[in-house]
Design a protein around this motif. Structure first.
Motif, PDB file in Angstrom:
ATOM      1  N   SER A 126       3.022   0.964  -9.836  1.00 26.40           N
ATOM      2  CA  SER A 126       3.968   0.319  -8.931  1.00 26.40           C
ATOM      3  C   SER A 126       4.368  -1.046  -9.462  1.00 26.40           C
ATOM      4  O   SER A 126       3.628  -1.669 -10.220  1.00 26.40           O
ATOM      5  N   SER A 127       5.533  -1.498  -9.051  1.00 28.60           N
ATOM      6  CA  SER A 127       6.021  -2.826  -9.424  1.00 28.60           C
ATOM      7  C   SER A 127       6.709  -3.451  -8.230  1.00 28.60           C
ATOM      8  O   SER A 127       7.242  -2.759  -7.361  1.00 28.60           O
ATOM      9  N   VAL A 128       6.659  -4.782  -8.160  1.00 25.72           N
ATOM     10  CA  VAL A 128       7.252  -5.526  -7.049  1.00 25.72           C
ATOM     11  C   VAL A 128       8.464  -6.278  -7.561  1.00 25.72           C
ATOM     12  O   VAL A 128       8.425  -6.898  -8.628  1.00 25.72           O
ATOM     13  N   SER A 129       9.551  -6.240  -6.788  1.00 25.51           N
ATOM     14  CA  SER A 129      10.781  -6.894  -7.230  1.00 25.51           C
ATOM     15  C   SER A 129      10.649  -8.410  -7.233  1.00 25.51           C
ATOM     16  O   SER A 129      11.292  -9.097  -8.016  1.00 25.51           O
TER      17      SER A 129
ATOM     18  N   SER B 299       7.474 -11.026  -7.314  1.00 25.19           N
ATOM     19  CA  SER B 299       6.021 -11.218  -7.329  1.00 25.19           C
ATOM     20  C   SER B 299       5.590 -12.472  -6.596  1.00 25.19           C
ATOM     21  O   SER B 299       4.399 -12.658  -6.328  1.00 25.19           O
ATOM     22  N   THR B 300       6.533 -13.366  -6.259  1.00 22.94           N
ATOM     23  CA  THR B 300       6.164 -14.571  -5.501  1.00 22.94           C
ATOM     24  C   THR B 300       5.883 -14.242  -4.044  1.00 22.94           C
ATOM     25  O   THR B 300       5.255 -15.021  -3.332  1.00 22.94           O
ATOM     26  N   ILE B 301       6.365 -13.089  -3.579  1.00 31.35           N
ATOM     27  CA  ILE B 301       6.152 -12.680  -2.182  1.00 31.35           C
ATOM     28  C   ILE B 301       4.833 -11.944  -2.024  1.00 31.35           C
ATOM     29  O   ILE B 301       4.099 -12.143  -1.054  1.00 31.35           O
ATOM     30  N   GLY B 302       4.489 -11.092  -2.974  1.00 36.10           N
ATOM     31  CA  GLY B 302       3.254 -10.323  -2.849  1.00 36.10           C
ATOM     32  C   GLY B 302       3.019  -9.461  -4.073  1.00 36.10           C
ATOM     33  O   GLY B 302       3.760  -9.517  -5.062  1.00 36.10           O
ATOM     34  N   SER B 303       1.972  -8.652  -4.006  1.00 39.73           N
ATOM     35  CA  SER B 303       1.619  -7.739  -5.086  1.00 39.73           C
ATOM     36  C   SER B 303       1.463  -6.346  -4.495  1.00 39.73           C
ATOM     37  O   SER B 303       1.483  -6.162  -3.275  1.00 39.73           O
ATOM     38  N   SER B 304       1.292  -5.356  -5.343  1.00 43.21           N
ATOM     39  CA  SER B 304       1.186  -3.979  -4.859  1.00 43.21           C
ATOM     40  C   SER B 304       0.139  -3.212  -5.653  1.00 43.21           C
ATOM     41  O   SER B 304      -0.181  -3.558  -6.787  1.00 43.21           O
ATOM     42  N   SER B 305      -0.392  -2.170  -5.024  1.00 45.03           N
ATOM     43  CA  SER B 305      -1.282  -1.218  -5.686  1.00 45.03           C
ATOM     44  C   SER B 305      -0.924   0.153  -5.150  1.00 45.03           C
ATOM     45  O   SER B 305      -0.364   0.283  -4.053  1.00 45.03           O
TER      46      SER B 305
ATOM     47  N   THR C 204       8.530  -0.406  -6.074  1.00 42.80           N
ATOM     48  CA  THR C 204       8.942   0.843  -6.707  1.00 42.80           C
ATOM     49  C   THR C 204       7.717   1.578  -7.217  1.00 42.80           C
ATOM     50  O   THR C 204       6.885   0.995  -7.926  1.00 42.80           O
ATOM     51  N   VAL C 205       7.601   2.850  -6.838  1.00 40.18           N
ATOM     52  CA  VAL C 205       6.493   3.693  -7.292  1.00 40.18           C
ATOM     53  C   VAL C 205       7.056   4.738  -8.227  1.00 40.18           C
ATOM     54  O   VAL C 205       7.985   5.473  -7.874  1.00 40.18           O
TER      55      VAL C 205
END
Length: 346
Positions: free
Chosen positions: A74-77, A79-85, A344-345
């Motif tokens: 996954s990727s985050v548009s 990264s200053t807002i949050g992270s993902s797993s 995005t996954v």
């Protein structure tokens, strides 16, 4: 030095014969050493083969894992807002989040005026100032006043008016504040870079460009460096020791413990809160470590520490907190975005 020539008398070179016999005698030893080297090399090769087989076995087990064929990243548009797993088998696509409300932490605010008002007749070390007065000098209108250990608020006032008769200074016990005035209307100039006493800071007297200034906040309070028995609580602390619970975690106290040490003990107790003292409003604060509308459980087990600090006198609620509120939009084909950030996954 011994000099010998073999066969000089007999004509028979016995030394060369002896050397050859010795060489023949050592032949098995040389053969054994060669075999030993060959065995060592075989062991080394077998060890390498074993390592490769173990690696092959590990990789074959990975290939048998069904999650391998459903692995995701996954990727985050932003990264200053949050992270993902992401877990194996998650649906592919874009996940768009719109944040309406940010979660905040709950704060348990104790009652104000936890400390008593200032005692104008007590020496500076024990007169009840929330910020302890240090000895040294301070300056008003270029006049230097000295604070000594035997001084009381009353004697300091006398020193001020003696140094400059134009000044009038008094303490109001009902408001717990000091007022300083220039009788002639002269603009007051408080403090100097050479001051060594914090009297003006402790008295909360600040320059305002006028001829009169009053303490910005009440002066009495709790000194965190003082022992509980000398901490100037408005509500008398009962007993020489006791305990209380914060979110089920027990904190022990003794009257000889410093106020700051007890606050640190609360923070480190595992109760999930950070304890602090608000000197401006003269009250104690407990702040949740986690965000959201979560209350704080408090209970005096032995003694009345929570009553003395006025933490138990206020409603135990997560004051003014809110949980996060989001909107999630999922699209597996067109890829439209409606939120402030998307994941995005793939």
């Amino acid at each position: 030095m011994e000099l010998a020539l073999s066969g000089l008398a007999s004509g028979f070179d016995w030394k060369s014969v002896v050397d050859q016999l010795v060489d023949v005698e050592r032949a098995p030893q040389r053969r054994a050493r060669r075999e030993q080297l060959e065995v060592s090399e075989k062991n080394r090769i077998l060890g390498l083969l074993k390592d490769e087989l173990n690696s092959l076995q590990t990789k074959s087990k990975t290939l048998k894992d069904s999650d391998l064929y459903q692995s995701r990243k996954s990727s985050v548009s932003d990264s200053t807002i949050g992270s993902s797993s992401v877990s194996a088998g998650a649906a592919l696509g874009s996940y768009n989040f719109e944040f309406f409300q940010k979660a905040t932490t709950g704060v348990q605010k104790g009652g104000v005026d936890a400390g008593q008002s200032v005692d104008a007749s007590a020496v500076v070390a024990s007169n009840g100032f929330g910020v302890g007065i240090s000895t040294g000098t301070f300056t008003i209108n270029d006049e230097v006043i000295t604070v000594e250990t035997a001084d009381t608020l009353t004697t300091i006032f006398t020193k001020v008016t003696t140094a400059d008769p134009d000044l009038a200074i008094s303490y109001n016990s009902s408001t717990d504040k000091i007022t300083l005035t220039s009788s002639s209307g002269k603009t007051l100039l408080l403090g100097s870079s050479n001051d060594s006493s914090n009297f003006l800071v402790a008295s909360r007297l600040n320059n305002n460009g006028t001829s009169s200034v009053t303490s910005s906040f009440k002066l009495g309070g709790i000194s965190q460096s003082s022992n509980l028995s000398d901490a100037n609580f408005n509500t008398t602390l009962v007993g020489s020791s006791g305990s209380f619970r914060v979110n089920g975690e027990t904190v022990n106290w003794s009257s000889t413990d410093a106020v700051g040490a007890i606050l640190a003990g609360i923070t480190q107790s595992g109760g999930g809160v950070v304890a602090a003292y608000d000197g401006v409003n003269d009250r104690f604060l407990l702040t949740n470590n986690t965000t959201g509308d979560v209350g704080i459980s408090l209970e005096d087990v032995q003694g009345n520490f929570l009553q003395a600090t006025k933490l138990a006198s206020e409603p135990i609620t997560a004051n003014g907190t809110q949980s996060a509120s989001t909107s999630v939009s999922v699209n597996n084909s067109a890829g439209y975005a409606t939120g402030a950030s998307s994941i995005t996954v793939d």
